[in-house]
Scaffold this motif. Sequence first.
Motif, PDB file in Angstrom:
ATOM      1  N   ILE A  40       0.845  -1.194   0.000  1.00  0.00           N
ATOM      2  CA  ILE A  40       0.000   0.000   0.000  1.00  0.00           C
ATOM      3  C   ILE A  40       0.882   1.247   0.000  1.00  0.00           C
ATOM      4  O   ILE A  40       1.821   1.358   0.789  1.00  0.00           O
ATOM      5  CB  ILE A  40      -0.929   0.016   1.234  1.00  0.00           C
ATOM      6  CG1 ILE A  40      -1.828  -1.227   1.255  1.00  0.00           C
ATOM      7  CG2 ILE A  40      -1.761   1.295   1.271  1.00  0.00           C
ATOM      8  CD1 ILE A  40      -2.729  -1.360   0.046  1.00  0.00           C
ATOM      9  N   LYS A  41       0.588   2.177  -0.873  1.00  0.00           N
ATOM     10  CA  LYS A  41       1.320   3.437  -0.922  1.00  0.00           C
ATOM     11  C   LYS A  41       0.845   4.352   0.204  1.00  0.00           C
ATOM     12  O   LYS A  41      -0.344   4.368   0.538  1.00  0.00           O
ATOM     13  CB  LYS A  41       1.133   4.112  -2.273  1.00  0.00           C
ATOM     14  CG  LYS A  41       1.682   3.305  -3.441  1.00  0.00           C
ATOM     15  CD  LYS A  41       1.420   4.000  -4.763  1.00  0.00           C
ATOM     16  CE  LYS A  41       1.960   3.181  -5.927  1.00  0.00           C
ATOM     17  NZ  LYS A  41       1.685   3.845  -7.229  1.00  0.00           N
TER      18      LYS A  41
ATOM     19  N   CYS B 144      -2.807  16.757  -4.641  1.00  0.00           N
ATOM     20  CA  CYS B 144      -1.344  16.701  -4.641  1.00  0.00           C
ATOM     21  C   CYS B 144      -0.865  15.341  -4.121  1.00  0.00           C
ATOM     22  O   CYS B 144       0.034  14.725  -4.697  1.00  0.00           O
ATOM     23  CB  CYS B 144      -0.782  17.823  -3.785  1.00  0.00           C
ATOM     24  SG  CYS B 144       1.024  17.847  -3.680  1.00  0.00           S
ATOM     25  N   ALA B 145      -1.478  14.873  -3.031  1.00  0.00           N
ATOM     26  CA  ALA B 145      -1.100  13.573  -2.465  1.00  0.00           C
ATOM     27  C   ALA B 145      -1.370  12.445  -3.455  1.00  0.00           C
ATOM     28  O   ALA B 145      -0.527  11.548  -3.642  1.00  0.00           O
ATOM     29  CB  ALA B 145      -1.849  13.337  -1.166  1.00  0.00           C
ATOM     30  N   LEU B 146      -2.527  12.468  -4.089  1.00  0.00           N
ATOM     31  CA  LEU B 146      -2.862  11.423  -5.060  1.00  0.00           C
ATOM     32  C   LEU B 146      -1.891  11.443  -6.235  1.00  0.00           C
ATOM     33  O   LEU B 146      -1.432  10.388  -6.699  1.00  0.00           O
ATOM     34  CB  LEU B 146      -4.297  11.623  -5.568  1.00  0.00           C
ATOM     35  CG  LEU B 146      -5.415  11.431  -4.544  1.00  0.00           C
ATOM     36  CD1 LEU B 146      -6.757  11.822  -5.158  1.00  0.00           C
ATOM     37  CD2 LEU B 146      -5.466  10.001  -4.023  1.00  0.00           C
TER      38      LEU B 146
ATOM     39  N   VAL C 127      -2.123   7.443  -7.776  1.00  0.00           N
ATOM     40  CA  VAL C 127      -3.332   6.646  -7.613  1.00  0.00           C
ATOM     41  C   VAL C 127      -4.560   7.522  -7.818  1.00  0.00           C
ATOM     42  O   VAL C 127      -4.503   8.746  -7.674  1.00  0.00           O
ATOM     43  CB  VAL C 127      -3.400   5.975  -6.217  1.00  0.00           C
ATOM     44  CG1 VAL C 127      -2.219   5.056  -5.996  1.00  0.00           C
ATOM     45  CG2 VAL C 127      -3.478   7.021  -5.121  1.00  0.00           C
ATOM     46  N   ALA C 128      -5.674   6.873  -8.133  1.00  0.00           N
ATOM     47  CA  ALA C 128      -6.939   7.578  -8.294  1.00  0.00           C
ATOM     48  C   ALA C 128      -7.613   7.753  -6.938  1.00  0.00           C
ATOM     49  O   ALA C 128      -7.361   6.989  -6.000  1.00  0.00           O
ATOM     50  CB  ALA C 128      -7.854   6.803  -9.238  1.00  0.00           C
ATOM     51  N   ALA C 129      -8.480   8.728  -6.824  1.00  0.00           N
ATOM     52  CA  ALA C 129      -9.158   9.016  -5.562  1.00  0.00           C
ATOM     53  C   ALA C 129      -9.916   7.808  -5.023  1.00  0.00           C
ATOM     54  O   ALA C 129      -9.895   7.527  -3.818  1.00  0.00           O
ATOM     55  CB  ALA C 129     -10.109  10.200  -5.744  1.00  0.00           C
ATOM     56  N   GLU C 130     -10.569   7.078  -5.925  1.00  0.00           N
ATOM     57  CA  GLU C 130     -11.386   5.943  -5.475  1.00  0.00           C
ATOM     58  C   GLU C 130     -10.544   4.773  -4.972  1.00  0.00           C
ATOM     59  O   GLU C 130     -11.080   3.839  -4.359  1.00  0.00           O
ATOM     60  CB  GLU C 130     -12.325   5.480  -6.593  1.00  0.00           C
ATOM     61  CG  GLU C 130     -11.630   5.047  -7.855  1.00  0.00           C
ATOM     62  CD  GLU C 130     -11.465   6.183  -8.863  1.00  0.00           C
ATOM     63  OE1 GLU C 130     -11.275   5.867 -10.064  1.00  0.00           O
ATOM     64  OE2 GLU C 130     -11.524   7.358  -8.456  1.00  0.00           O
ATOM     65  N   ALA C 131      -9.242   4.815  -5.209  1.00  0.00           N
ATOM     66  CA  ALA C 131      -8.360   3.728  -4.761  1.00  0.00           C
ATOM     67  C   ALA C 131      -7.617   4.094  -3.483  1.00  0.00           C
ATOM     68  O   ALA C 131      -6.711   3.376  -3.062  1.00  0.00           O
ATOM     69  CB  ALA C 131      -7.356   3.381  -5.852  1.00  0.00           C
ATOM     70  N   ALA C 132      -8.017   5.200  -2.854  1.00  0.00           N
ATOM     71  CA  ALA C 132      -7.322   5.657  -1.654  1.00  0.00           C
ATOM     72  C   ALA C 132      -8.297   5.841  -0.493  1.00  0.00           C
ATOM     73  O   ALA C 132      -9.509   5.976  -0.684  1.00  0.00           O
ATOM     74  CB  ALA C 132      -6.606   6.975  -1.930  1.00  0.00           C
ATOM     75  N   VAL C 133      -7.738   5.852   0.700  1.00  0.00           N
ATOM     76  CA  VAL C 133      -8.499   6.156   1.897  1.00  0.00           C
ATOM     77  C   VAL C 133      -7.685   7.152   2.713  1.00  0.00           C
ATOM     78  O   VAL C 133      -6.448   7.130   2.685  1.00  0.00           O
ATOM     79  CB  VAL C 133      -8.807   4.882   2.730  1.00  0.00           C
ATOM     80  CG1 VAL C 133      -7.533   4.258   3.274  1.00  0.00           C
ATOM     81  CG2 VAL C 133      -9.782   5.180   3.857  1.00  0.00           C
TER      82      VAL C 133
END
Length: 209
Positions: free
Chosen positions: A99-100, A145-147, A152-158
């Motif tokens: 996980i990034k 900026c973080a994405l 990664v795409a927004a939907e792949a992050a938490v």
Amino acid sequence: MPRLEACLVDAYDTILTCDFSILRNQLSALAGISPDTWQVEYARIGPLVSDGRLSKAEAFARPGLVAELVRQDQELLLAHARLYDDTIPFLRGLRDRGIKIAIVSNCTENTRPLLVKHGVDALADALVLSCEVRSAKPAAEIFRCALDRLGVAAEAAVFVDDQAGYCAGSVAAGIRALQIVRGELDGQVAAPGTMVVRSLPEVEALFGE
């Protein structure tokens, strides 16, 4: 639901804690003003320091005091801030899962040395600090900026944060949000679309094996 590939993590009161009253009392004494006056003045300039429009030296601008205030401000933060016990195992656990990780913090320039001191920089793929990127939570820009830095795409992050308003900003940017509440709930209500967790292991568990 897309597979989660990244975790954006707040710094203060999420992975580390600091008694800022110690800094306030010692720095106000050095400046020759009361802690209450210091608090009022810092509240006025705080947003400018947080998003990088002012450096600490500029914020503390007062002849003969600037260098000493800046030095003590950093030394006090480094001395009194500490990581929560679950922080390093959490970050290592995410890395082991591929996980990034981005640390996304509203902060001043003293936070990068603090994160380096505790080894957080070595475990994160990116440090996205408001004072450096010139954008602060809950603005969408800091999340984008973080994405971008993680690729990664927004939907792949938490996103994990202790502040409901910042979690709401994450949700508005299309990123799922978890509000971490380490102490008593005290009537806190999570922002719409946000889940409350009580520790970082609860966050890690959402990424599965």
